[in-house]
Design an enzyme around this catalytic site. Structure first.
Site, PDB file in Angstrom:
ATOM      1  N   PRO A  92       0.818  -1.216   0.000  1.00  0.00           N
ATOM      2  CA  PRO A  92       0.000   0.000   0.000  1.00  0.00           C
ATOM      3  C   PRO A  92       0.850   1.263   0.000  1.00  0.00           C
ATOM      4  CG  PRO A  92      -0.193  -1.167   2.106  1.00  0.00           C
ATOM      5  CD  PRO A  92       0.601  -2.033   1.200  1.00  0.00           C
ATOM      6  N   GLU A 119       2.807  -6.957   8.479  1.00  0.00           N
ATOM      7  CA  GLU A 119       3.104  -5.517   8.307  1.00  0.00           C
ATOM      8  C   GLU A 119       4.100  -5.280   7.181  1.00  0.00           C
ATOM      9  OE1 GLU A 119       0.397  -5.324  10.841  1.00  0.00           O
ATOM     10  OE2 GLU A 119       1.300  -3.448  10.126  1.00  0.00           O
ATOM     11  N   ARG A 161      -2.566  -9.467 -20.291  1.00  0.00           N
ATOM     12  CA  ARG A 161      -3.461  -9.192 -21.419  1.00  0.00           C
ATOM     13  C   ARG A 161      -2.804  -8.264 -22.443  1.00  0.00           C
ATOM     14  NH1 ARG A 161      -6.262  -4.526 -21.225  1.00  0.00           N
ATOM     15  NH2 ARG A 161      -8.040  -5.324 -22.391  1.00  0.00           N
ATOM     16  N   ASP A 176      -9.221   0.465 -24.626  1.00  0.00           N
ATOM     17  CA  ASP A 176      -9.403   0.301 -23.174  1.00  0.00           C
ATOM     18  C   ASP A 176      -9.495   1.664 -22.502  1.00  0.00           C
ATOM     19  OD1 ASP A 176      -9.181  -2.402 -23.181  1.00  0.00           O
ATOM     20  OD2 ASP A 176      -7.099  -2.472 -22.521  1.00  0.00           O
TER      21      ASP A 176
END
Ligand SMILES: Nc1ncccc1[N+](=O)[O-]
Length: 250
Positions: A92, A119, A161, A176
């Protein structure tokens, strides 16, 4: 492309056996190898974590299992430079994962993923391998997951992809959302298919007109409408001049 994933939940990566990525593996376009981090633990409890120096909540993943695992994975034909591996660390606290980054990663021959639980991983592991290869610390969003494995699935699908021959219709990722071009930074508008009538709901007339210019303009306007509603931040990055050029083409 070769993809290695080192994880304490190898079964979390089972979805890489199905659908688009599964087919690419079956065709030999992708070589995916999932490794159980606990293979490189030698105590009775297969310990992979310990309490953080400096105190604080949670546990930190230890250096040794990761170092031994990555040395083993990388010993396999390791080389530096453009043909070498890159480390992809889902976290994150990483840089945002975007279509642009997916394109960049899709051009590399070998990605090594180190999804962490708890963590995170002792910082010395990334510092050690950053001396040997590029390290991408990447976040798939501003929320906290229990670990990085779901992020590996997301990143792998977005990258796979883009590989030549993986998507049936090579054109299909041209339009896209987020793909470069005049529609860059616009979200895709609504799409429709048969039947023409459904529960009293019809198809927008323009899509049945066969007039490609009008259809392209309608799609562009719908994309602008949806982007304004859902992602006003992207509107600022649009290039209105590109639209004028596009209008003249349509
Ligand atoms: N958001 C995340 N939470 C935990 C691990 C990894 C994550 N991420 O975005 O890659």
């Amino acid at each position: 492309m070769r993809l290695d994933v080192v994880t304490i939940f190898p079964e979390y990566l089972d979805p890489l056996n199905v659908s688009l990525v599964g087919k690419a593996r079956a065709r030999g376009q992708l070589d995916v190898r999932v490794h159980d981090l606990r293979t490189w633990t030698y105590d009775r409890h297969n310990t992979v974590d310990d309490t953080p120096y400096g105190g604080g909540p949670g546990m930190v993943m230890k250096t040794d299992p990761w170092g031994d695992a990555l040395d083993t994975v990388l010993a396999d034909g390791y080389e530096t430079g453009a043909r070498g591996p890159v480390l992809v660390v889902p976290t994150p606290s990483g840089r945002p994962f975007t279509q642009e980054l997916a394109v960049e990663l899709s051009e590399r021959p070998w990605l090594v993923f180190t999804p962490a639980r708890y963590e995170g991983i002792d910082r010395r592991v990334v510092d050690e391998y950053a001396t040997r290869m590029p390290v991408y610390e990447v976040s798939i969003g501003d929320y906290v997951l229990a670990g990085g494995e779901a992020a590996v699935l997301v990143i792998t699908e977005a990258v796979a992809r883009l590989l030549p021959g993986v998507l049936g219709n090579a054109e299909s990722h041209r339009d896209d959302s987020f793909a470069p071009g005049a529609m860059a930074n616009l979200l895709e508008g609504p799409v429709y298919t048969k039947p023409p009538h459904w529960r009293g709901r019809e198809i927008p007339e323009v899509l049945l007109s066969g007039h490609h210019g009008k259809i392209a303009r309608w799609r562009r306007d719908e994309a602008l409408r949806r982007t304004t509603a859902n992602r006003p931040d992207l509107i600022e990055r649009c290039d209105p001049a590109a639209f004028d050029r596009k209008d003249r083409e349509m």
